[in-house]
Design an enzyme around this catalytic site. Sequence first.
Site, PDB file in Angstrom:
ATOM      1  N   CYS A 127       0.893  -1.227  -0.166  1.00 56.51           N
ATOM      2  CA  CYS A 127      -0.154  -0.037   0.097  1.00 56.51           C
ATOM      3  C   CYS A 127       0.839   1.061   0.061  1.00 56.51           C
ATOM      4  O   CYS A 127       1.665   1.628  -0.932  1.00 56.51           O
ATOM      5  CB  CYS A 127      -0.824  -0.050   1.144  1.00 56.51           C
ATOM      6  SG  CYS A 127      -2.171   1.204   1.094  1.00 56.51           S
ATOM      7  N   ASP A 185      -8.378  -3.756  -7.351  1.00 51.83           N
ATOM      8  CA  ASP A 185      -8.143  -2.574  -6.343  1.00 51.83           C
ATOM      9  C   ASP A 185      -8.718  -1.345  -6.822  1.00 51.83           C
ATOM     10  O   ASP A 185      -8.153  -0.805  -7.901  1.00 51.83           O
ATOM     11  CB  ASP A 185      -6.614  -2.735  -6.293  1.00 51.83           C
ATOM     12  CG  ASP A 185      -6.075  -1.821  -5.256  1.00 51.83           C
ATOM     13  OD1 ASP A 185      -6.824  -0.407  -4.602  1.00 51.83           O
ATOM     14  OD2 ASP A 185      -4.922  -2.016  -4.841  1.00 51.83           O
ATOM     15  N   HIS A 216      -7.531  -4.708  -3.191  1.00 50.73           N
ATOM     16  CA  HIS A 216      -6.279  -3.708  -2.362  1.00 50.73           C
ATOM     17  C   HIS A 216      -6.215  -4.486  -1.004  1.00 50.73           C
ATOM     18  O   HIS A 216      -7.145  -4.965  -0.372  1.00 50.73           O
ATOM     19  CB  HIS A 216      -6.798  -2.379  -2.152  1.00 50.73           C
ATOM     20  CG  HIS A 216      -5.836  -1.654  -1.607  1.00 50.73           C
ATOM     21  ND1 HIS A 216      -4.690  -1.213  -2.278  1.00 50.73           N
ATOM     22  CD2 HIS A 216      -5.673  -1.083  -0.120  1.00 50.73           C
ATOM     23  CE1 HIS A 216      -4.003  -0.551  -1.763  1.00 50.73           C
ATOM     24  NE2 HIS A 216      -4.624  -0.295  -0.314  1.00 50.73           N
TER      25      HIS A 216
END
Length: 247
Positions: A127, A185, A216
Amino acid sequence: MLIRSDEFEDIETPTGPMRTYIFRPADEGRSYPGVVYFSEIFQLTDPIRRFASFIAGQGYVVAVPEVYHEYEPAGTVLGYDQVGADRGNELKYRKPLKAYDDDATAVLKWLARYKACSGKLATLGVCLGGHLALRAAFNQGVLAAACFYATDVHSATLGEGKKDDTLKKLPELKAETMFVWGRQDPHIPYEGRRLIRDRLEESQIHFEWHEYNGQHAFLRDEGPRYDPALFMLAIEHIKALFAKALV
């Protein structure tokens, strides 16, 4: 392989001490390659701790810095809830880009000298951390970078002012770099992934590129988006990359 996960170091940076957690093989008589593992916006959560332990168990010294050390007391972990997400995202765009880069340089220099580290270095991140792992790989001496669903790269919006230069700097990348994405995502849509890949191809650098049907944060072994099969596949990708680059 048995590991130790009870150590930390407060590394000096231009913006103050940065609490950094160490996960490493328990064997005191050997040295191992070092990996700086950059967390998501929530800092050292239980899933980040477990993943760091898993990587350490493959024969690496893993250092996990607190990315918001200037703004939160040492040891702060943000919750996987709306309050935690709001705070993490607020700080992501408050922190100056230079401070992110200074932190990466500081932890890499510290890790290279750490008693159990061989001096060979890689970066890893998820991330926000995926973007930070990529930027950290611009540092001389980083041999490999594993970047998972790296946010804000395609939009160039990391840091204060939401204006970073990561895409522009890609031609400077020397490390063997791997990118892994989830097609479902929403933070990195198809157009964004295509922009990043096109820039990599234009730069004529060595990189790996993997896309899977995943959400995600599919590596986070907590919550509804966790995909155990992709987790195991990701581990194999990391092992192969690091084994090739850190020999």
